[in-house]
Design an enzyme around this catalytic site. Sequence first.
Site, mmCIF file in Angstrom:
data_model
loop_
_atom_site.group_PDB
_atom_site.id
_atom_site.type_symbol
_atom_site.label_atom_id
_atom_site.label_comp_id
_atom_site.label_asym_id
_atom_site.label_seq_id
_atom_site.Cartn_x
_atom_site.Cartn_y
_atom_site.Cartn_z
ATOM 1 N N GLU A 16 0.846 -1.200 0.000
ATOM 2 C CA GLU A 16 0.000 0.000 0.000
ATOM 3 C C GLU A 16 0.879 1.246 0.000
ATOM 4 O O GLU A 16 1.875 1.309 0.716
ATOM 5 C CB GLU A 16 -0.870 0.007 1.274
ATOM 6 C CG GLU A 16 -1.673 1.291 1.444
ATOM 7 C CD GLU A 16 -2.374 1.374 2.799
ATOM 8 O OE1 GLU A 16 -3.338 0.631 3.023
ATOM 9 O OE2 GLU A 16 -1.955 2.211 3.631
ATOM 10 N N ARG A 106 -15.485 1.760 4.603
ATOM 11 C CA ARG A 106 -16.369 2.795 5.155
ATOM 12 C C ARG A 106 -15.599 4.107 5.306
ATOM 13 O O ARG A 106 -16.091 5.176 5.019
ATOM 14 C CB ARG A 106 -16.905 2.363 6.528
ATOM 15 C CG ARG A 106 -17.893 3.374 7.077
ATOM 16 C CD ARG A 106 -18.165 3.160 8.530
ATOM 17 N NE ARG A 106 -16.980 3.435 9.334
ATOM 18 C CZ ARG A 106 -16.902 3.215 10.624
ATOM 19 N NH1 ARG A 106 -17.931 2.713 11.264
ATOM 20 N NH2 ARG A 106 -15.809 3.501 11.297
ATOM 21 N N GLY A 107 -14.342 3.988 5.767
ATOM 22 C CA GLY A 107 -13.561 5.197 6.026
ATOM 23 C C GLY A 107 -13.775 5.671 7.442
ATOM 24 O O GLY A 107 -14.744 5.276 8.105
ATOM 25 N N ASP A 108 -12.843 6.463 7.916
ATOM 26 C CA ASP A 108 -12.987 7.063 9.237
ATOM 27 C C ASP A 108 -13.365 8.519 9.060
ATOM 28 O O ASP A 108 -13.080 9.128 8.041
ATOM 29 C CB ASP A 108 -11.678 6.930 10.025
ATOM 30 C CG ASP A 108 -11.501 5.503 10.511
ATOM 31 O OD1 ASP A 108 -12.507 4.892 10.925
ATOM 32 O OD2 ASP A 108 -10.374 4.997 10.449
ATOM 33 N N ALA A 126 -19.214 -0.458 4.519
ATOM 34 C CA ALA A 126 -18.545 -0.878 3.282
ATOM 35 C C ALA A 126 -19.437 -1.850 2.505
ATOM 36 O O ALA A 126 -19.534 -1.780 1.278
ATOM 37 C CB ALA A 126 -17.204 -1.525 3.631
ATOM 38 N N TYR A 150 -10.273 -7.314 10.254
ATOM 39 C CA TYR A 150 -9.550 -6.902 11.463
ATOM 40 C C TYR A 150 -9.253 -8.108 12.349
ATOM 41 O O TYR A 150 -10.139 -8.577 13.075
ATOM 42 C CB TYR A 150 -10.402 -5.854 12.224
ATOM 43 C CG TYR A 150 -10.679 -4.656 11.349
ATOM 44 C CD1 TYR A 150 -9.844 -3.551 11.384
ATOM 45 C CD2 TYR A 150 -11.729 -4.678 10.413
ATOM 46 C CE1 TYR A 150 -10.053 -2.476 10.513
ATOM 47 C CE2 TYR A 150 -11.945 -3.617 9.546
ATOM 48 C CZ TYR A 150 -11.104 -2.521 9.608
ATOM 49 O OH TYR A 150 -11.300 -1.474 8.740
ATOM 50 N N HIS A 154 -12.553 -4.975 14.723
ATOM 51 C CA HIS A 154 -12.638 -3.531 14.498
ATOM 52 C C HIS A 154 -12.957 -2.851 15.837
ATOM 53 O O HIS A 154 -13.692 -3.411 16.658
ATOM 54 C CB HIS A 154 -13.745 -3.245 13.473
ATOM 55 C CG HIS A 154 -13.841 -1.796 13.099
ATOM 56 N ND1 HIS A 154 -14.742 -0.945 13.681
ATOM 57 C CD2 HIS A 154 -13.130 -1.052 12.220
ATOM 58 C CE1 HIS A 154 -14.596 0.281 13.152
ATOM 59 N NE2 HIS A 154 -13.622 0.225 12.267
ATOM 60 N N GLN A 181 -6.230 -5.508 8.553
ATOM 61 C CA GLN A 181 -5.568 -4.458 9.325
ATOM 62 C C GLN A 181 -4.196 -4.981 9.722
ATOM 63 O O GLN A 181 -3.996 -6.196 9.854
ATOM 64 C CB GLN A 181 -6.427 -4.157 10.570
ATOM 65 C CG GLN A 181 -5.877 -3.106 11.505
ATOM 66 C CD GLN A 181 -5.737 -1.757 10.833
ATOM 67 O OE1 GLN A 181 -4.812 -1.560 10.034
ATOM 68 N NE2 GLN A 181 -6.627 -0.834 11.118
ATOM 69 N N GLN A 217 6.590 6.134 15.616
ATOM 70 C CA GLN A 217 5.594 5.581 14.695
ATOM 71 C C GLN A 217 4.747 4.516 15.396
ATOM 72 O O GLN A 217 3.558 4.372 15.115
ATOM 73 C CB GLN A 217 6.343 4.987 13.501
ATOM 74 C CG GLN A 217 5.490 4.314 12.451
ATOM 75 C CD GLN A 217 6.343 3.366 11.606
ATOM 76 O OE1 GLN A 217 7.578 3.402 11.668
ATOM 77 N NE2 GLN A 217 5.704 2.535 10.825
HETATM 78 P P1 FAD Z 1 -17.142 -1.585 7.804
HETATM 79 O O1 FAD Z 1 -16.982 -2.849 7.042
HETATM 80 O O2 FAD Z 1 -18.331 -0.763 7.521
HETATM 81 O O3 FAD Z 1 -17.052 -1.960 9.358
HETATM 82 C C1 FAD Z 1 -16.980 -0.945 10.356
HETATM 83 C C2 FAD Z 1 -17.644 -1.441 11.638
HETATM 84 O O4 FAD Z 1 -19.061 -1.607 11.418
HETATM 85 C C3 FAD Z 1 -17.143 -2.794 12.131
HETATM 86 O O5 FAD Z 1 -17.148 -2.763 13.536
HETATM 87 C C4 FAD Z 1 -18.191 -3.784 11.610
HETATM 88 O O6 FAD Z 1 -18.275 -4.949 12.415
HETATM 89 C C5 FAD Z 1 -19.454 -2.942 11.704
HETATM 90 N N1 FAD Z 1 -20.484 -3.298 10.732
HETATM 91 C C6 FAD Z 1 -20.328 -3.652 9.434
HETATM 92 N N2 FAD Z 1 -21.532 -3.868 8.858
HETATM 93 C C7 FAD Z 1 -22.474 -3.622 9.799
HETATM 94 C C8 FAD Z 1 -23.897 -3.637 9.826
HETATM 95 N N3 FAD Z 1 -24.620 -3.977 8.757
HETATM 96 N N4 FAD Z 1 -24.531 -3.305 10.980
HETATM 97 C C9 FAD Z 1 -23.839 -2.948 12.094
HETATM 98 N N5 FAD Z 1 -22.475 -2.921 12.122
HETATM 99 C C10 FAD Z 1 -21.808 -3.239 11.005
HETATM 100 N N6 FAD Z 1 -9.507 4.534 5.710
HETATM 101 C C11 FAD Z 1 -9.515 5.604 4.870
HETATM 102 O O7 FAD Z 1 -10.116 6.632 5.176
HETATM 103 N N7 FAD Z 1 -8.852 5.556 3.663
HETATM 104 C C12 FAD Z 1 -8.181 4.453 3.245
HETATM 105 O O8 FAD Z 1 -7.599 4.450 2.163
HETATM 106 C C13 FAD Z 1 -8.153 3.304 4.118
HETATM 107 N N8 FAD Z 1 -7.526 2.145 3.744
HETATM 108 C C14 FAD Z 1 -7.611 1.039 4.553
HETATM 109 C C15 FAD Z 1 -7.057 -0.175 4.123
HETATM 110 C C16 FAD Z 1 -7.140 -1.323 4.911
HETATM 111 C C17 FAD Z 1 -6.575 -2.626 4.395
HETATM 112 C C18 FAD Z 1 -7.781 -1.260 6.191
HETATM 113 C C19 FAD Z 1 -7.844 -2.488 7.060
HETATM 114 C C20 FAD Z 1 -8.326 -0.060 6.627
HETATM 115 C C21 FAD Z 1 -8.273 1.102 5.828
HETATM 116 N N9 FAD Z 1 -8.855 2.301 6.219
HETATM 117 C C22 FAD Z 1 -8.850 3.396 5.369
HETATM 118 C C23 FAD Z 1 -9.482 2.437 7.534
HETATM 119 C C24 FAD Z 1 -10.989 2.077 7.512
HETATM 120 O O9 FAD Z 1 -11.690 3.006 6.746
HETATM 121 C C25 FAD Z 1 -11.469 2.070 8.961
HETATM 122 O O10 FAD Z 1 -10.902 1.006 9.665
HETATM 123 C C26 FAD Z 1 -12.977 2.132 9.174
HETATM 124 O O11 FAD Z 1 -13.192 2.434 10.556
HETATM 125 C C27 FAD Z 1 -13.725 0.859 8.886
HETATM 126 O O12 FAD Z 1 -13.768 0.589 7.555
HETATM 127 P P2 FAD Z 1 -14.431 -0.804 7.020
HETATM 128 O O13 FAD Z 1 -14.476 -0.731 5.579
HETATM 129 O O14 FAD Z 1 -13.777 -1.953 7.668
HETATM 130 O O15 FAD Z 1 -15.893 -0.609 7.629
#
Ligand code: FAD
Length: 289
Positions: A16, A106-108, A126, A150, A154, A181, A217
Amino acid sequence: MIKDLSYSNGSVLSCEIFPPKKEAGFPKVFEVIDRIAALNPAFISVTYGAGGSNSGKQLEIVDYIQNAKKIEALAHITSVGYDKNALEAGLKNFEDKGIYNVLALRGDRPKDMTDEQYDSREFEHATDMVKYMRSTGRTNDKLCIAGACYPEKHSEAPDKLTDIFHLKEKQNAGTDFFISQLFFENTLFYRFLDLAEKNGIEIPIHAGIMPITDSNQLGRTVTLSGTSVPKKLADICARYGDDPEDMKKAGIEYAVNQAVDLMTYGVSGIHVYAMNKPELCEAIFEAVR
Ligand code: FAD
């Protein structure tokens, strides 16, 4: 496309990188890609800032990886920052450049985003983005979707099983593979693989690793990712923290050992969070090969 990669010759190696925040850092990122591309990784992923500020730069970078370097590019997209219209426009921009791999996240929440803006996003999770993309009529040979997972759960999930339950929903919505992660302790990842398999996750899971090259870091990384730190790594930081060169060497060595162990275990893929430092990929890829 990435989903067509063969896993039969050992773990798939990838990394990445991120678009630089400042314009001045931009030319250097192409030098970084040139060095990483020379290692012939299976793919290079490019992050996306949920604020949307670097989206143009991300496109230029994935274009360079895919078309100038002929390496599969994986563009990160986040539901924070992408509504349906933006997603359609974004996918079209990628498709126009021959890029068909996206990592749906989903993003933060960016610091400057209000509660209202964050809560009103069109795709809550997501999985909702994955479902939408799979409903748009794009055929499987024109869209490969990755998702995040994760090993230590997460931070918002109440427990590991609930997190895995939602991961399975993400898989079933049409995700092709997962990238984890970062983690510093392989046994935690192996336990996660086991739990995932027992709960019906069948798609490949790539292991995310990040070499710690300076002691500050480690703190930043742990705060952002919630990853636990084994005593051995904490001791390395305590011992070499004041000597940047030795710290870097020891941090890379720790990650190399992690990667070799993952490869020996037979994980599907190893994804290096390279932080735009090609020497990290050079050390790890050479060691595991
Ligand atoms: P989700 O899959 O939506 O999960 C988030 C939380 O919601 C989890 O606790 C999950 O259990 C819960 N959840 C999922 N579906 C449901 C549902 N239907 N009902 C209730 N709860 C639910 N962030 C950035 O901003 N830019 C990036 O480029 C970026 N790259 C990343 C690359 C990798 C490999 C990883 C691991 C993370 C990256 N992140 C990035 C961080 C990521 O956006 C965050 O970790 C964010 O908090 C969660 O994203 P997710 O896609 O896992 O979310």
